[in-house]
Design a protein around this motif. Sequence first.
Motif, PDB file in Angstrom:
ATOM      1  N   LYS A  55       0.823  -1.218   0.000  1.00 51.53           N
ATOM      2  CA  LYS A  55       0.000   0.000   0.000  1.00 51.53           C
ATOM      3  C   LYS A  55       0.863   1.277   0.000  1.00 51.53           C
ATOM      4  O   LYS A  55       0.691   2.164  -0.828  1.00 51.53           O
ATOM      5  CB  LYS A  55      -0.920  -0.033   1.219  1.00 51.53           C
ATOM      6  N   ASN A  56       1.830   1.302   0.903  1.00 54.80           N
ATOM      7  CA  ASN A  56       2.601   2.542   1.044  1.00 54.80           C
ATOM      8  C   ASN A  56       4.011   2.493   0.461  1.00 54.80           C
ATOM      9  O   ASN A  56       4.637   3.536   0.283  1.00 54.80           O
ATOM     10  CB  ASN A  56       2.710   2.918   2.529  1.00 54.80           C
ATOM     11  N   VAL A  57       4.511   1.321   0.247  1.00 57.61           N
ATOM     12  CA  VAL A  57       5.871   1.210  -0.296  1.00 57.61           C
ATOM     13  C   VAL A  57       5.933   0.233  -1.468  1.00 57.61           C
ATOM     14  O   VAL A  57       5.128  -0.695  -1.553  1.00 57.61           O
ATOM     15  CB  VAL A  57       6.913   0.712   0.748  1.00 57.61           C
ATOM     16  N   THR A  58       6.909   0.477  -2.336  1.00 61.20           N
ATOM     17  CA  THR A  58       7.193  -0.457  -3.432  1.00 61.20           C
ATOM     18  C   THR A  58       8.640  -0.914  -3.269  1.00 61.20           C
ATOM     19  O   THR A  58       9.530  -0.087  -3.045  1.00 61.20           O
ATOM     20  CB  THR A  58       7.019   0.240  -4.795  1.00 61.20           C
ATOM     21  N   PHE A  59       8.838  -2.224  -3.324  1.00 65.78           N
ATOM     22  CA  PHE A  59      10.199  -2.775  -3.237  1.00 65.78           C
ATOM     23  C   PHE A  59      10.642  -3.198  -4.627  1.00 65.78           C
ATOM     24  O   PHE A  59       9.915  -3.917  -5.314  1.00 65.78           O
ATOM     25  CB  PHE A  59      10.230  -4.008  -2.339  1.00 65.78           C
ATOM     26  N   LEU A  60      11.820  -2.741  -5.019  1.00 69.74           N
ATOM     27  CA  LEU A  60      12.398  -3.233  -6.278  1.00 69.74           C
ATOM     28  C   LEU A  60      13.636  -4.049  -5.948  1.00 69.74           C
ATOM     29  O   LEU A  60      14.439  -3.650  -5.104  1.00 69.74           O
ATOM     30  CB  LEU A  60      12.840  -2.076  -7.183  1.00 69.74           C
ATOM     31  N   ASP A  61      13.787  -5.188  -6.612  1.00 69.21           N
ATOM     32  CA  ASP A  61      15.062  -5.913  -6.578  1.00 69.21           C
ATOM     33  C   ASP A  61      15.811  -5.517  -7.841  1.00 69.21           C
ATOM     34  O   ASP A  61      15.280  -5.662  -8.949  1.00 69.21           O
ATOM     35  CB  ASP A  61      14.830  -7.432  -6.576  1.00 69.21           C
ATOM     36  N   LEU A  62      17.024  -5.022  -7.665  1.00 70.98           N
ATOM     37  CA  LEU A  62      17.795  -4.520  -8.812  1.00 70.98           C
ATOM     38  C   LEU A  62      18.961  -5.449  -9.113  1.00 70.98           C
ATOM     39  O   LEU A  62      19.545  -6.040  -8.208  1.00 70.98           O
ATOM     40  CB  LEU A  62      18.331  -3.123  -8.493  1.00 70.98           C
ATOM     41  N   PHE A  63      19.306  -5.552 -10.384  1.00 74.51           N
ATOM     42  CA  PHE A  63      20.497  -6.346 -10.730  1.00 74.51           C
ATOM     43  C   PHE A  63      21.258  -5.648 -11.850  1.00 74.51           C
ATOM     44  O   PHE A  63      20.691  -4.879 -12.633  1.00 74.51           O
ATOM     45  CB  PHE A  63      20.105  -7.777 -11.134  1.00 74.51           C
ATOM     46  N   ASP A  64      22.563  -5.942 -11.891  1.00 76.19           N
ATOM     47  CA  ASP A  64      23.374  -5.426 -13.007  1.00 76.19           C
ATOM     48  C   ASP A  64      24.365  -6.478 -13.501  1.00 76.19           C
ATOM     49  O   ASP A  64      25.318  -6.158 -14.199  1.00 76.19           O
ATOM     50  CB  ASP A  64      24.090  -4.123 -12.612  1.00 76.19           C
ATOM     51  N   VAL A  74      13.839   0.807  -1.895  1.00 74.15           N
ATOM     52  CA  VAL A  74      12.535   1.001  -1.250  1.00 74.15           C
ATOM     53  C   VAL A  74      11.979   2.357  -1.667  1.00 74.15           C
ATOM     54  O   VAL A  74      12.595   3.398  -1.415  1.00 74.15           O
ATOM     55  CB  VAL A  74      12.682   0.951   0.290  1.00 74.15           C
ATOM     56  N   ILE A  75      10.825   2.325  -2.339  1.00 72.95           N
ATOM     57  CA  ILE A  75      10.208   3.574  -2.815  1.00 72.95           C
ATOM     58  C   ILE A  75       9.000   3.898  -1.924  1.00 72.95           C
ATOM     59  O   ILE A  75       8.172   3.020  -1.656  1.00 72.95           O
ATOM     60  CB  ILE A  75       9.730   3.435  -4.279  1.00 72.95           C
ATOM     61  N   ASP A  76       8.928   5.125  -1.486  1.00 71.71           N
ATOM     62  CA  ASP A  76       7.769   5.577  -0.722  1.00 71.71           C
ATOM     63  C   ASP A  76       6.683   5.962  -1.734  1.00 71.71           C
ATOM     64  O   ASP A  76       6.835   6.935  -2.471  1.00 71.71           O
ATOM     65  CB  ASP A  76       8.202   6.783   0.126  1.00 71.71           C
ATOM     66  N   ASN A  77       5.586   5.194  -1.766  1.00 74.52           N
ATOM     67  CA  ASN A  77       4.548   5.413  -2.790  1.00 74.52           C
ATOM     68  C   ASN A  77       3.918   6.799  -2.692  1.00 74.52           C
ATOM     69  O   ASN A  77       3.344   7.292  -3.658  1.00 74.52           O
ATOM     70  CB  ASN A  77       3.423   4.382  -2.659  1.00 74.52           C
ATOM     71  N   ASN A  78       3.999   7.402  -1.511  1.00 71.21           N
ATOM     72  CA  ASN A  78       3.290   8.674  -1.319  1.00 71.21           C
ATOM     73  C   ASN A  78       4.144   9.899  -1.619  1.00 71.21           C
ATOM     74  O   ASN A  78       3.671  11.019  -1.556  1.00 71.21           O
ATOM     75  CB  ASN A  78       2.764   8.754   0.109  1.00 71.21           C
ATOM     76  N   MET A  79       5.422   9.650  -1.918  1.00 70.87           N
ATOM     77  CA  MET A  79       6.278  10.813  -2.213  1.00 70.87           C
ATOM     78  C   MET A  79       5.967  11.336  -3.603  1.00 70.87           C
ATOM     79  O   MET A  79       6.016  10.587  -4.579  1.00 70.87           O
ATOM     80  CB  MET A  79       7.746  10.412  -2.141  1.00 70.87           C
ATOM     81  N   SER A  80       5.675  12.582  -3.679  1.00 70.66           N
ATOM     82  CA  SER A  80       5.146  13.145  -4.922  1.00 70.66           C
ATOM     83  C   SER A  80       6.084  12.941  -6.115  1.00 70.66           C
ATOM     84  O   SER A  80       5.636  12.697  -7.235  1.00 70.66           O
ATOM     85  CB  SER A  80       4.855  14.618  -4.732  1.00 70.66           C
ATOM     86  N   LEU A  86       5.557   5.339 -10.845  1.00 74.29           N
ATOM     87  CA  LEU A  86       5.324   4.057 -10.151  1.00 74.29           C
ATOM     88  C   LEU A  86       4.553   3.036 -10.990  1.00 74.29           C
ATOM     89  O   LEU A  86       4.894   1.863 -11.014  1.00 74.29           O
ATOM     90  CB  LEU A  86       4.572   4.302  -8.844  1.00 74.29           C
ATOM     91  N   ASN A  87       3.511   3.503 -11.695  1.00 79.23           N
ATOM     92  CA  ASN A  87       2.702   2.569 -12.477  1.00 79.23           C
ATOM     93  C   ASN A  87       3.402   2.082 -13.729  1.00 79.23           C
ATOM     94  O   ASN A  87       2.965   1.131 -14.368  1.00 79.23           O
ATOM     95  CB  ASN A  87       1.378   3.233 -12.905  1.00 79.23           C
ATOM     96  N   GLU A  88       4.464   2.766 -14.101  1.00 77.74           N
ATOM     97  CA  GLU A  88       5.159   2.386 -15.350  1.00 77.74           C
ATOM     98  C   GLU A  88       6.283   1.379 -15.141  1.00 77.74           C
ATOM     99  O   GLU A  88       6.791   0.808 -16.089  1.00 77.74           O
ATOM    100  CB  GLU A  88       5.766   3.638 -15.990  1.00 77.74           C
ATOM    101  N   LEU A  89       6.698   1.208 -13.882  1.00 76.15           N
ATOM    102  CA  LEU A  89       7.855   0.333 -13.634  1.00 76.15           C
ATOM    103  C   LEU A  89       7.521  -1.111 -13.970  1.00 76.15           C
ATOM    104  O   LEU A  89       6.449  -1.614 -13.630  1.00 76.15           O
ATOM    105  CB  LEU A  89       8.275   0.424 -12.160  1.00 76.15           C
TER     106      LEU A  89
END
Length: 479
Positions: A55-64, A74-80, A86-89
Motif C-alpha cells: 500500500k505505502n511502499v514499493t520494493f524493487l530488486d535490482l540487478f546489473d 525502497v520507494i515511498d509510494n506517497n512521495m510526490s 510508479l505505475n510504469e515500472l
Amino acid sequence: MFPKIVIKNFTSRYHSLTKLPTINQLFHNVANKSIKDKDIIPELNCHIQSIKTLKNVTFLDLFDGTSSHPLKLVIDNNMSTHKDILNELKMGQAISLSKWTVVETPKRTQQFELSQNSDSRIEILGKVQEDYPLQSKQKLTVPYLRSIPLLKYKSNYFASLIRFRSLLQSQLIEILTSQDFIMCNPPILTSNDTEGNNETFKTIPKNLNLTVSTQLHLEILAQSLKNVFTISPCFRAEMSDTGRHLAEFWMLELESTNLYKLEDLLDCVKYLIINTAESLLSYKNIDSILPNDNLLPSNTLNKDQIKERWSHVANPDNWKHITYTEAVDILKEHYQNPPTWGESLSSEQEKFLAESYFNKDKGAFVLISQYPTSIKPFYMKQCPANDKVVDCFDMIFPGGMGEVAGGSIREVNIDTLQKAIGPDKTTDLDWYVDLRRLGSLPRGGFGIGMERLIAYLFGLQNVKDAIPFFRVMKDKISF
Ligand SMILES: NC(=O)C[C@H](N)C(=O)O
C-alpha cells in the motif's frame, strides 16, 4: 609435486576504472565500511529484477550482472516525486537512480538497502515490451533460457555462469603464470589439422584450416620458452550432436620441456585441476559469483552442491590412474560390452569407469594412460617399454562429461615421427619434423576442454550452456 601455492584474491591498488559503481562494488564497499549508513549514492544504472508493491511502499530488486545478490530499493509510494513513474515500472526495464540513501540493515540477510530522500530520482532508460519473456512467474528452465540468447544473461543463473567462466579462466591463468608458465597466443588459422582426423573447417584460401588444436605451434614456443600455455578457441567439424560437443570450443593447451615423463605429465594435469578447485573454494567473493539459490531454474545445482563438487575434485583420493590395458581388463570383467584390446573406448565404457566402477556414489576422475599406437595421433611418443602403446593419457570426468582432457609426451625421434606421419599425410608437416633438428628438448603437453570442465564444475548437463554463444554443426547460425 608442485610446492603449495598461495592464491591471492585481487584487490585493486589502482584508480577505479569506471565512475559509476557496480552493485557488487556497493556490497563490498558497505561491508568494508568505505560506504556507511546515510551515505548518498550519486548515480547507479541497472535493471529491475522484480517488483513488489504494497500500500505505502514499493520494493524493487535490482540487478546489473555483477552479483547474484539483488540490491533492494525502497520507494515511498506517497512521495510526490515518484507518483507518475510508479505505475510504469516493469520487470526487465533499464533504470537510472540518482541520489538514493544507503540504509544499513544488519539484521537482514542483505546488508543494506537504498532508500528514498527528497532529492532521489528514478528514471526509466530502457523500456521493455509487454511480453518481456522473463516476466513469467513460471519457473524458468535451462533449455528455455538457452533458446533466448538476447536475454538469457539477464537471468540470475546464466549471468552467474559467465561470471564463473571468467573467474575460472583467471584462476587457471594465475596458477599457471605463478609457476612460470608463459601465456602465448598461437594462431587460429593454420595449414595443419593437428590430430590427423581432418575434421576441420576450411577457409578461403583453401589451404587454411581453423585450428583444431594449437599444440603444434605451442611446441615451437615450448622449445624456446620451456613452459607455455594458451586458452584459445578451437574448431571441429564433426557432426556429433550431443551435450558434450561444440563446433567452436575453447581449449587450455599447455606444453612444457619440463614434462617429458608420463607420470610428471599426469601429476601436472591432476594438480592443475585440484589447485583450481581449491582456489575456487577459497575465493572470497564466491557467493556473489555463484547463482542465487532462490532464482535457480529447475534441475540445476545450488551453491552448496556446486561447492561440494569442487571439494570432490580437490580431494586427491577421488583421482584414479589406470593404463588402457587395465581399463580393458576391468571392462572385460565388469561391463557387458567390453572392448577388445586395440579399440577405442566408447563414451559409455568411459562413463562406466568414471561413474560406476571407481566411485559409484559421486564418481571419480580417471586418468587412462598408454593407449595403443594405432588409435592415437602421430605426435605421441612411443612408450620405451612397449612399442605397441604411446605415452599418452585421456582424463575422464564423471557427471556425463567424459573426456575432459588429453595429452602425451611428444615424439622427438625423427624416424619414428616420420613413420607415424606416414606417406599419405593430408597437410605439410615438414616444419614439425624439422623442429626436431633445431636443438630439440624432450617435452609433453595436454589440452583441457574448457566447456566440459566448466560444465562439470557448475553442474551443467550440456556444454552449450558453458559458452556465451554456442555453435554446433547441426544448427544454423543466425546471429
Ligand atoms: N594440446 C593437446 O595435447 C591436445 C591435443 N592436441 C588434442 O587436441 O586433443
